[in-house]
Enzyme design. Structure first.
Site, PDB file in Angstrom:
ATOM      1  N   MET A  89      16.367  15.474 -41.549  1.00 14.04           N
ATOM      2  CA  MET A  89      15.740  16.164 -43.310  1.00 14.04           C
ATOM      3  C   MET A  89      16.481  15.271 -44.476  1.00 14.04           C
ATOM      4  O   MET A  89      16.324  15.795 -45.575  1.00 14.04           O
ATOM      5  CB  MET A  89      15.730  17.327 -43.223  1.00 14.04           C
ATOM      6  N   HIS A 108       6.735  10.152 -38.089  1.00 10.41           N
ATOM      7  CA  HIS A 108       6.326  11.271 -38.833  1.00 10.41           C
ATOM      8  C   HIS A 108       4.993  11.753 -38.400  1.00 10.41           C
ATOM      9  O   HIS A 108       4.029  11.115 -38.003  1.00 10.41           O
ATOM     10  CB  HIS A 108       5.889  10.402 -40.507  1.00 10.41           C
TER      11      HIS A 108
HETATM   12  C1  GRF Z   1       8.661  15.971 -35.958  1.00 12.34           C
HETATM   13  O1  GRF Z   1       7.532  16.898 -36.152  1.00 12.34           O
HETATM   14  C2  GRF Z   1       8.886  14.805 -36.800  1.00 12.34           C
HETATM   15  O2  GRF Z   1       7.701  13.981 -36.892  1.00 12.34           O
HETATM   16  C3  GRF Z   1       9.356  15.280 -38.313  1.00 12.34           C
HETATM   17  O3  GRF Z   1       9.936  16.348 -38.037  1.00 12.34           O
HETATM   18  C4  GRF Z   1       9.759  17.031 -36.688  1.00 12.34           C
HETATM   19  C5  GRF Z   1      10.996  17.098 -35.848  1.00 12.34           C
HETATM   20  O4  GRF Z   1      10.951  17.953 -34.795  1.00 12.34           O
HETATM   21  N1  GRF Z   1       9.974  14.211 -38.746  1.00 12.34           N
HETATM   22  P1  GRF Z   1      12.066  17.980 -33.626  1.00 12.34           P
HETATM   23  O5  GRF Z   1      13.134  18.413 -34.248  1.00 12.34           O
HETATM   24  O6  GRF Z   1      12.021  16.511 -32.934  1.00 12.34           O
HETATM   25  O7  GRF Z   1      11.402  18.913 -32.761  1.00 12.34           O
END
Ligand code: GRF
Length: 203
Positions: A89, A108
């Site tokens: 993030m 994404h």
């Molecule tokens: C996923 O939906 C990805 O596309 C986005 O953040 C989410 C991460 O989920 N960038 P996780 O931590 O892999 O379960």
């Protein structure tokens, strides 16, 4: 080839990448997991699988530059060739992105360039689109805007709840991300302006 996965949260894509490697979908070592959130479940996943973890809190560094220097030294130590962002993030500095140009990819949960940003699944659902999907792309300085490697669509049916739709998106993510990683590892991707060319498999 050594790859690193960067996470901030649940780590379901990390898990999918680990599973894909185990079942031979791609040939590379997941040599490092970088996480900027010590409470993230992704840390538990990596520890359970004995993947070396760099859990790093931005607040412990006086500047973004020092924070990224620490990350770079871990990447160099593990001789990482590909960085896979999986729900990471935090935005990188332009210097970081330039240093690893063409070697950072991101997943994404929408069909870019639609629904950029951190709440793409909810935004697409609330907008009322009939089709959304998943994008894997190279990371450039502009957020969610780099050359696209793979995309797959996901339909939103009339009676899908937000949760059902999110579940569909994640299922596609967990399949698509390992495929994109494989293409990179097999040397089949080249960036030509905005486009990514995928060369034919020799196999
Ligand atoms: C996923 O939906 C990805 O596309 C986005 O953040 C989410 C991460 O989920 N960038 P996780 O931590 O892999 O379960």
């Amino acid at each position: 080839m050594n790859i690193a996965v960067f996470c901030s949260g649940k780590g379901s894509n990390l898990q999918a990448i680990i599973d894909a490697k185990k079942s031979g979908i791609f040939q590379a070592d997941i040599a490092l997991m970088v996480c900027d959130n010590p409470d993230a479940y992704a840390v538990k996943i990596a520890e359970k699988k004995n993947i070396p973890c760099l859990v790093i809190n931005r607040k412990d560094f006086s500047s973004k530059e020092y924070f990224e220097k620490r990350i770079i030294s871990a990447l160099e130590e593990k001789q990482i060739r590909l960085i896979c962002l999986a729900g990471y993030m935090r935005l990188f500095s332009p210097e970081f992105v330039q240093k690893y140009a063409g070697r950072i990819i991101n997943i994404h949960p929408a069909l870019l360039p639609a629904f950029k940003g951190a709440s793409a699944i909810e935004d697409a659902f609330d907008y009322g689109v009939r089709v959304s999907g998943v994008t894997v792309h190279f990371v450039t300085e502009d957020v969610d805007a780099g050359p696209i490697i793979l995309q797959e669509s996901v339909k939103i049916e009339d009676n899908d709840t937000r949760e059902v739709f999110a579940e569909k998106i994640h299922r596609v993510e967990h399949k698509l991300y390992p495929q994109a990683i494989k293409l990179f590892i097999d040397g089949r991707l080249s960036i030509a302006g905005r486009k990514v060319e995928i060369t034919q498999s020799r196999g």
